[in-house]
Every structure is written in structure tokens, then in C-alpha cells.
Scaffold this active site. Sequence first.
Site, PDB file in Angstrom:
ATOM      1  CD  GLU A 103      -3.162   0.512   0.289  1.00 25.95           C
ATOM      2  OE1 GLU A 103      -2.641   1.391  -0.425  1.00 25.95           O
ATOM      3  OE2 GLU A 103      -4.392   0.384   0.400  1.00 25.95           O
ATOM      4  CG  ASP A 104      -0.958   4.726  -1.537  1.00 20.65           C
ATOM      5  OD1 ASP A 104      -1.655   3.974  -0.827  1.00 20.65           O
ATOM      6  OD2 ASP A 104      -1.456   5.589  -2.287  1.00 20.65           O
ATOM      7  CG  ASP A 107      -6.268   8.412   5.925  1.00 21.24           C
ATOM      8  OD1 ASP A 107      -5.723   9.014   6.843  1.00 21.24           O
ATOM      9  OD2 ASP A 107      -7.255   8.860   5.321  1.00 21.24           O
ATOM     10  CE  LYS A 135      -2.467  10.733   5.854  1.00 19.52           C
ATOM     11  NZ  LYS A 135      -3.621  11.335   5.150  1.00 19.52           N
ATOM     12  CG  PHE A 156      -4.115  15.400   1.377  1.00 22.27           C
ATOM     13  CD1 PHE A 156      -4.783  14.191   1.235  1.00 22.27           C
ATOM     14  CD2 PHE A 156      -3.665  16.044   0.245  1.00 22.27           C
ATOM     15  CE1 PHE A 156      -5.013  13.637  -0.026  1.00 22.27           C
ATOM     16  CE2 PHE A 156      -3.886  15.505  -1.023  1.00 22.27           C
ATOM     17  CZ  PHE A 156      -4.567  14.299  -1.143  1.00 22.27           C
ATOM     18  CG  ASP A 163      -4.279  10.620  -6.354  1.00 21.54           C
ATOM     19  OD1 ASP A 163      -4.180   9.846  -5.392  1.00 21.54           O
ATOM     20  OD2 ASP A 163      -5.362  10.887  -6.914  1.00 21.54           O
ATOM     21  NE  ARG A 169      -2.352   8.470  -9.382  1.00 19.88           N
ATOM     22  CZ  ARG A 169      -3.040   8.091  -8.310  1.00 19.88           C
ATOM     23  NH1 ARG A 169      -2.398   7.783  -7.209  1.00 19.88           N
ATOM     24  NH2 ARG A 169      -4.351   8.030  -8.329  1.00 19.88           N
TER      25      ARG A 169
HETATM   26  P1  IMP Z   1      -7.825   4.316   3.903  1.00 19.95           P
HETATM   27  O1  IMP Z   1      -8.782   3.263   3.346  1.00 19.95           O
HETATM   28  O2  IMP Z   1      -8.591   5.424   4.551  1.00 19.95           O
HETATM   29  O3  IMP Z   1      -6.810   3.712   4.852  1.00 19.95           O
HETATM   30  O4  IMP Z   1      -7.072   5.018   2.742  1.00 19.95           O
HETATM   31  C1  IMP Z   1      -6.767   4.348   1.620  1.00 19.95           C
HETATM   32  C2  IMP Z   1      -6.331   5.161   0.458  1.00 19.95           C
HETATM   33  O5  IMP Z   1      -6.645   6.552   0.534  1.00 19.95           O
HETATM   34  C3  IMP Z   1      -4.839   5.113   0.314  1.00 19.95           C
HETATM   35  O6  IMP Z   1      -4.416   3.907  -0.264  1.00 19.95           O
HETATM   36  C4  IMP Z   1      -4.603   6.312  -0.575  1.00 19.95           C
HETATM   37  O7  IMP Z   1      -4.793   5.963  -1.919  1.00 19.95           O
HETATM   38  C5  IMP Z   1      -5.647   7.303  -0.124  1.00 19.95           C
HETATM   39  N1  IMP Z   1      -5.033   8.278   0.816  1.00 19.95           N
HETATM   40  C6  IMP Z   1      -5.076   8.279   2.167  1.00 19.95           C
HETATM   41  N2  IMP Z   1      -4.389   9.334   2.696  1.00 19.95           N
HETATM   42  C7  IMP Z   1      -3.893  10.016   1.631  1.00 19.95           C
HETATM   43  C8  IMP Z   1      -3.061  11.200   1.519  1.00 19.95           C
HETATM   44  O8  IMP Z   1      -2.632  11.842   2.496  1.00 19.95           O
HETATM   45  N3  IMP Z   1      -2.759  11.569   0.245  1.00 19.95           N
HETATM   46  C9  IMP Z   1      -3.191  10.899  -0.869  1.00 19.95           C
HETATM   47  N4  IMP Z   1      -3.942   9.792  -0.798  1.00 19.95           N
HETATM   48  C10 IMP Z   1      -4.296   9.351   0.444  1.00 19.95           C
HETATM   49 MG    MG Z   2      -4.120   3.635  -2.319  1.00 23.83          MG
END
Ligand code: IMP
Ligand code: MG
Length: 181
Positions: A103-104, A107, A135, A156, A163, A169
Site C-alpha cells: 500500500e502507499d 489512513d 497515519k 494530506f 495523488d 503522482r
Molecule cells: P484508507 O482506506 O482510509 O486507509 O485510505 C486508503 C487510500 O486513501 C490510500 O491507499 C490512498 O490511496 C488514499 N489516501 C489516504 N491518505 C492520503 C493522503 O494523504 N494523500 C493521498 N492519498 C491518500
Molecule cells: Mg491507495
Amino acid sequence: MPLVTYQGLTFEPYLTREEIARQVERVAAEIKRDCTTDNPLFLCVLNGAFMFAADLFRACDLARAEITFIRFKSYEGTSSTGKVREIMGLHEDISGREVIIIEDIVDTGVTAHQLRKMLLEHNPKSVKMATLLFKPGSLKIGDNPEYVGFEIPSKFIIGYGLDLDGMARNLSDIYVLKKDE
Ligand code: IMP
Ligand code: MG
């Protein structure tokens, strides 16, 4: 490094490409140390993780390692919608295999949780997650990722695959939204 602007929002330098490269090497070494089979399957979560996945997969130079891709979408603008849509599914047979999700960023944890649940239904040997960024302050559901490049505050960020509505990106370094934005 200069400030960058996307959609009227200003971002400041946060993590340099050198810092990123160092953590990629460390995470790769941890994964190699922990692997119990010689052909783990790396599962890159598109789109955001593609750049990290390319660097991590190269650094994890296990002879019979494989990589495949899945696509999810949850973000619109600078915040999570709370819902995850699967856009491109998994076709590989993962039963009995060591799976490492790439994963990148983790969050809210919604994407990670949903993906782990889905994978575990197909009887893999194990499922672990490697994320470049985590995070912890935003995590709402699921386990902490096993491998983390950087723990960061709930701000963010963009660049190195991440992105803002499809933009940024291609930045080699990571930038954070300026405080007063
Ligand atoms: P989650 O499901 O809330 O944990 O977030 C998943 C996806 O949201 C990540 O894989 C990212 O693609 C996107 N994301 C979360 N935080 C950021 C950020 O700070 N910048 C850009 N994309 C984010
Ligand atoms: Mg992602």
C-alpha cells in the site's frame, strides 16, 4: 525543494527521495528476513502504491517472488469517502501462499481491512501488509500494518505515487499540504 501548487492548494517538501529510498531498503530487508517461503506473492494496491511497489519489489530480490495488482478507490479530493470500491479484482490463486500487500498509505484503515478480509477467504498461508506511510492517528478499523516506511501525522500528502485527484503522482519527493491551507 520548492513549494508546489495543485488545484489552488500549496504543498511543502516533507520527505526527500533519499529518505524514501532508505526506508524502502529497510522495509525490504525486514520482509526478506521474515519470509518463510521463496515465492511470496506481492499484491500492489493501485493506483497509489505503484511507485513504492516497483522500488520495494526490486529491493526484495527473492528469486521466485511474484507481483500482481488490484485496484481500489476511496479518496475524493483530500479526504476519504469512507467507502471503498473495488475496480480491478484479483485473479491469482493465493491458497497456501505468503501474500504481502503493498500500500502507499494506511489512513482510516478501511481499504486495508476490507482487502485482508477478502484475501483471507481464499486460504493464503499468511497475509501481511507493507505500507510506505501510516497515519496511526486516523486509523479507525483493523490491525496496524506489519511493515511501515514512515509513521506520519494525519495530514494530506502527495507525491511518489500519491495523488490529489489524479495529479502529483510523478513527483519524486513527498509533499505535505501547508498548515494554513
Ligand atoms: P484508507 O482506506 O482510509 O486507509 O485510505 C486508503 C487510500 O486513501 C490510500 O491507499 C490512498 O490511496 C488514499 N489516501 C489516504 N491518505 C492520503 C493522503 O494523504 N494523500 C493521498 N492519498 C491518500
Ligand atoms: Mg491507495
